[in-house]
Design an enzyme around this catalytic site. Structure first.
Site, PDB file in Angstrom:
ATOM      1  N   GLU A  84      30.894  55.371   6.201  1.00 10.96           N
ATOM      2  CA  GLU A  84      30.865  56.349   7.292  1.00 10.96           C
ATOM      3  C   GLU A  84      32.214  57.037   7.453  1.00 10.96           C
ATOM      4  O   GLU A  84      32.285  58.259   7.582  1.00 10.96           O
ATOM      5  CB  GLU A  84      30.455  55.668   8.600  1.00 10.96           C
ATOM      6  CG  GLU A  84      30.413  56.576   9.797  1.00 10.96           C
ATOM      7  CD  GLU A  84      29.321  57.639   9.717  1.00 10.96           C
ATOM      8  OE1 GLU A  84      29.469  58.667  10.407  1.00 10.96           O
ATOM      9  OE2 GLU A  84      28.335  57.464   8.991  1.00 10.96           O
ATOM     10  N   GLY A  98      43.880  53.976   0.303  1.00 14.21           N
ATOM     11  CA  GLY A  98      42.528  54.531   0.202  1.00 14.21           C
ATOM     12  C   GLY A  98      41.788  53.963  -0.994  1.00 14.21           C
ATOM     13  O   GLY A  98      40.630  53.543  -0.886  1.00 14.21           O
ATOM     14  N   ASN A 125      37.626  69.983   2.243  1.00 20.33           N
ATOM     15  CA  ASN A 125      38.655  68.953   2.123  1.00 20.33           C
ATOM     16  C   ASN A 125      39.009  68.715   0.645  1.00 20.33           C
ATOM     17  O   ASN A 125      38.729  67.660   0.076  1.00 20.33           O
ATOM     18  CB  ASN A 125      38.174  67.665   2.797  1.00 20.33           C
ATOM     19  CG  ASN A 125      39.287  66.675   3.017  1.00 20.33           C
ATOM     20  OD1 ASN A 125      40.373  66.804   2.467  1.00 20.33           O
ATOM     21  ND2 ASN A 125      39.001  65.669   3.817  1.00 20.33           N
ATOM     22  N   TYR A 132      38.523  61.625  -4.767  1.00 21.87           N
ATOM     23  CA  TYR A 132      37.245  61.001  -5.121  1.00 21.87           C
ATOM     24  C   TYR A 132      36.867  61.310  -6.574  1.00 21.87           C
ATOM     25  O   TYR A 132      36.376  60.444  -7.296  1.00 21.87           O
ATOM     26  CB  TYR A 132      36.130  61.459  -4.192  1.00 21.87           C
ATOM     27  CG  TYR A 132      36.279  61.014  -2.756  1.00 21.87           C
ATOM     28  CD1 TYR A 132      36.852  59.786  -2.425  1.00 21.87           C
ATOM     29  CD2 TYR A 132      35.833  61.818  -1.716  1.00 21.87           C
ATOM     30  CE1 TYR A 132      36.974  59.386  -1.104  1.00 21.87           C
ATOM     31  CE2 TYR A 132      35.942  61.416  -0.395  1.00 21.87           C
ATOM     32  CZ  TYR A 132      36.520  60.203  -0.092  1.00 21.87           C
ATOM     33  OH  TYR A 132      36.633  59.796   1.207  1.00 21.87           O
TER      34      TYR A 132
END
Length: 159
Positions: A84, A98, A125, A132
């Protein structure tokens, strides 16, 4: 510098709320945050929690968090994890917090035989999308997230 990831504890509610608010501010959505410390405690540490949280620590200080819950893939016939929120404070970015939070969730998926780890990211973003992508995450651009809230949710519930 030492980096560690641990499961959130009830005493972390104030810092988790601070992370939520910082993330919302970064996403230009601070006005939408209604969550309180009591909500955080209830969601994560109530009698039957349905969401979970990991905290990233740098030299013992909280620098980030991952808030997640179990989902299901009917096509795979197995559960998965839905991330989330993932947030690392700006001063701690580049330390690996991260990636360590995501690696912890990936290990949980493998350890528990879960089908996948998934999440969403805002289309503007670009630094986070690049992060990612560097991890090997793929985009599901053919899927559009939809939601019902407020009056629309209440109206459908009465149908």
């Amino acid at each position: 510098m030492s980096l560690a990831i641990r499961a959130a504890e009830p005493g972390d509610a104030p810092v988790i709320l601070a992370f939520i608010r910082e993330l919302a501010e970064y996403e230009h959505l601070l006005h939408a945050v209604k969550t309180t410390e009591a909500d955080v405690r209830s969601i994560l540490f109530g009698p039957r929690p349905r969401a979970f949280c990991d905290i990233a620590l740098s030299d013992g200080a909280p620098v980030g968090f991952a808030l997640w819950f179990y989902n299901v893939s009917t096509f795979e016939g197995r559960h998965g994890l839905y991330l989330e929120d993932l947030y690392v404070r700006p001063a701690a970015r580049g330390l690996g917090a991260g990636k360590a939070l995501l690696a912890t969730l990936a290990r949980r998926c493998l350890d528990e035989g879960l089908a996948r780890l998934e999440w969403t990211v805002l289309d503007w973003n670009t630094p986070t999308i690049a992060f990612y992508d560097a991890l090997g995450a793929t985009s599901k651009s053919e899927w559009i997230t939809r939601q019902l809230t407020g009056d629309a949710l209440a109206t459908l519930a009465k149908a």
